[in-house]
Design a protein around this motif. Structure first.
Motif, PDB file in Angstrom:
ATOM      1  N   THR A  63       0.833  -1.210   0.000  1.00  0.00           N
ATOM      2  CA  THR A  63       0.000   0.000   0.000  1.00  0.00           C
ATOM      3  C   THR A  63       0.866   1.257   0.000  1.00  0.00           C
ATOM      4  N   MET A  73       0.894   4.225  -2.964  1.00  0.00           N
ATOM      5  CA  MET A  73       0.675   5.649  -2.718  1.00  0.00           C
ATOM      6  C   MET A  73       1.899   6.481  -3.066  1.00  0.00           C
ATOM      7  N   LEU A  75       1.809   6.841  -6.886  1.00  0.00           N
ATOM      8  CA  LEU A  75       0.704   7.649  -7.389  1.00  0.00           C
ATOM      9  C   LEU A  75       0.690   9.042  -6.775  1.00  0.00           C
ATOM     10  N   GLY A  76       1.498   9.264  -5.765  1.00  0.00           N
ATOM     11  CA  GLY A  76       1.491  10.515  -5.028  1.00  0.00           C
ATOM     12  C   GLY A  76       2.365  11.589  -5.643  1.00  0.00           C
ATOM     13  N   CYS A  94      -6.831   3.662  -2.504  1.00  0.00           N
ATOM     14  CA  CYS A  94      -6.409   5.041  -2.243  1.00  0.00           C
ATOM     15  C   CYS A  94      -7.327   5.714  -1.225  1.00  0.00           C
ATOM     16  N   ASP A  95      -8.630   5.464  -1.337  1.00  0.00           N
ATOM     17  CA  ASP A  95      -9.580   6.059  -0.381  1.00  0.00           C
ATOM     18  C   ASP A  95      -9.266   5.651   1.044  1.00  0.00           C
ATOM     19  N   SER A 123      -8.443  14.155  -4.191  1.00  0.00           N
ATOM     20  CA  SER A 123      -7.586  13.629  -3.120  1.00  0.00           C
ATOM     21  C   SER A 123      -6.840  14.728  -2.381  1.00  0.00           C
ATOM     22  N   ASN A 168      -3.071  14.410  -2.700  1.00  0.00           N
ATOM     23  CA  ASN A 168      -2.410  13.171  -2.272  1.00  0.00           C
ATOM     24  C   ASN A 168      -2.059  12.270  -3.450  1.00  0.00           C
ATOM     25  N   LEU A 169      -2.754  12.449  -4.558  1.00  0.00           N
ATOM     26  CA  LEU A 169      -2.410  11.786  -5.813  1.00  0.00           C
ATOM     27  C   LEU A 169      -1.974  12.862  -6.797  1.00  0.00           C
TER      28      LEU A 169
END
Length: 461
Positions: free
Chosen positions: A39, A43, A46-47, A179-180, A349, A352-353
């Motif tokens: 995880t 992130m 994708l962050g 992601c959520d 987000s 965050n993304l």
């Protein structure tokens, strides 16, 4: 700015995607730690400090679905106009590029895909279509200069399109759920489900030879009536091959002249996708079996082609990394799916993304090579309100240019700075396209207008 770097995206196994997106409690502490590590990697990639994309591997049936659907992109693009209209209509497809433009660099065939359970609906919908078998003979005629192409090649086009599309939609939904859970809330997943549908696009990136074939076919159609003779076909093919071989050096020189600048020699211009996630198949590259010859009857062979590996070992998808101020070419395995972050995910987000600024470059000196891919765009509902509360202000102001930490010294040369300036002009900053409280529909209209509108900045896409 450094160019030519290669990125092999972080690979997320399909089995792990399913575990992370499920409500099942891991069976051991070791498994919990392993999934938490995955995880974090998701992130990070994708962050805001990552590339804004990752690859998903090990998807069941992905290879067979890809090999069935992707070759049809080129066949559709090179069909006679009337035959293509008929095939698209029979399969519930449309086009979102002007196919009458013989200078186009891409042909795109699109369908709205509804969020449904499984693919049973695909078979049901196909079974309710009218029987057009009596009309096929009425409409069918020779594809001028290209020879005959049997309708049977497109018999399963609709089902293949939907089956692969539903598979890719599920990948995006599962990733949104992951992601959520990290960000908090269910904003991404609910936004996707509330939209009720996604858009699938089967895309053919034209070779130089493809465009010459289309132009010559159009000339032949204007100058003949009904079925054209074998003699006319041979003359048409001869002209195509003469122009193709004669202009190779000219085209090569032109490519070299255009290579200066970050936006030149591209199949698809630099842009952000404005949805939530974009899911792509790894591309397929195709060469005609007989690129410089014709068959005995004078027809150029389009139904007989061969898949080939990428000439440079990468996908020709390239992204811009603002953290390091460089262009990176993406390399991935043929069996994987690429997931890119869109601007709506970036906004929802709260930063965050990170949305991925990208383009598709084309290989030089390989005029016969075409590129095929299938893309699914996952987006919010049109009436979804986009709020800028708690959204990082610096994200609104950037459009791919280097961040404040980049200086002229770090880039090294005035030429590199010029490339960044060109990119800034091509890609409008988010602040010019998005206002607080704007609906996704209004945001998409304004984005489309600024990319492709009156200024024509993206006219070659």
């Amino acid at each position: 700015m450094e160019e030519g770097a290669i990125l092999k995206p972080y690979e997320l196994r399909f089995s792990d995607l399913m575990r992370l997106s499920s409500d099942e409690v891991p069976s051991s502490l070791e498994e919990i730690e392993r999934l938490e590590s995955i995880t974090r990697s998701v992130m990070e990639n994708l962050g805001p400090t990552g590339p804004g994309l990752l690859a998903i591997t090990g998807v069941p049936n992905a290879s067979s679905l890809r090999r069935t659907l992707l070759p049809l992109a080129r066949k559709l693009a090179l069909l006679d106009t009337d035959d293509r209209k008929r095939v698209l209509k029979e399969n519930g497809l449309g086009s979102d590029v002007p196919l009458k433009n013989l200078e186009r660099t891409v042909s795109s065939f699109a369908m709205q895909l509804k969020y449904v359970q499984g693919v049973e609906r695909t078979d049901n919908e196909a079974s309710h279509d009218g029987d057009d078998s009596q009309n096929k003979e009425q409409y069918y005629h020779d594809v001028e200069m290209l020879g005959e192409l049997q309708d049977s090649e497109f018999n399963n086009l609709r089902n293949s399109f939907k089956e692969l599309g539903f598979c890719m939609m599920e990948l995006g939904l599962c990733l949104a759920r992951i992601c959520d859970r990290v960000i908090g809330g269910q904003e991404l997943e609910q936004s996707l489900l509330e939209s009720c549908m996604a858009k699938g696009r089967l895309i053919h990136y034209h070779s130089t030879l493809d465009n010459l074939i289309l132009k010559e076919a159009a000339k032949g159609k204007r100058s003949t009536k009904g079925r054209i003779s074998n003699k006319s076909q041979k003359l048409h093919v001869s002209r195509v091959m003469e122009e193709f071989t004669g202009n190779k050096q000219t085209q090569r020189s032109g490519n070299e002249a255009r290579s200066f600048g970050i936006h030149s020699n591209l199949w698809q211009q630099w842009h952000y996708d404005y949805g939530i996630f974009t899911v792509l198949t790894a591309p397929m590259f195709i060469l005609p079996c007989h690129p410089l010859t014709t068959r005995v009857n004078g027809c150029f062979c389009i139904s007989c082609e061969q898949e080939c590996p990428s000439p440079c070992g990468h996908s020709y998808l390239q992204i811009f990394d603002p953290n390091k101020s460089r262009v990176i070419k993406v390399k991935t395995s043929p069996e994987s799916f690429i997931v890119q972050v869109g601007e709506s995910a970036d906004i929802l987000s709260k930063g965050n993304l990170r949305a991925t600024l990208h383009s598709v470059c084309r290989p030089e000196n390989l005029e016969e090579l075409s590129r095929e891919t299938f893309v699914v765009f996952l987006q919010p509902a049109w009436n979804k309100t986009l709020s800028l509360t708690d959204y990082p202000v610096q994200h609104l102001l950037t459009s791919g240019q280097c961040s404040g930490v980049c200086t002229e010294d770090s880039l090294g040369a005035e030429q590199e700075l010029n490339k960044l300036t060109q990119l800034h002009k091509i890609v409008p900053p988010l602040s010019s396209r998005l206002k607080d409280g704007m609906t996704f529909a209004a945001f998409s209209r304004e984005t489309t207008k600024q990319y492709y509108g009156g200024s024509g900045l993206q006219s070659n896409r």
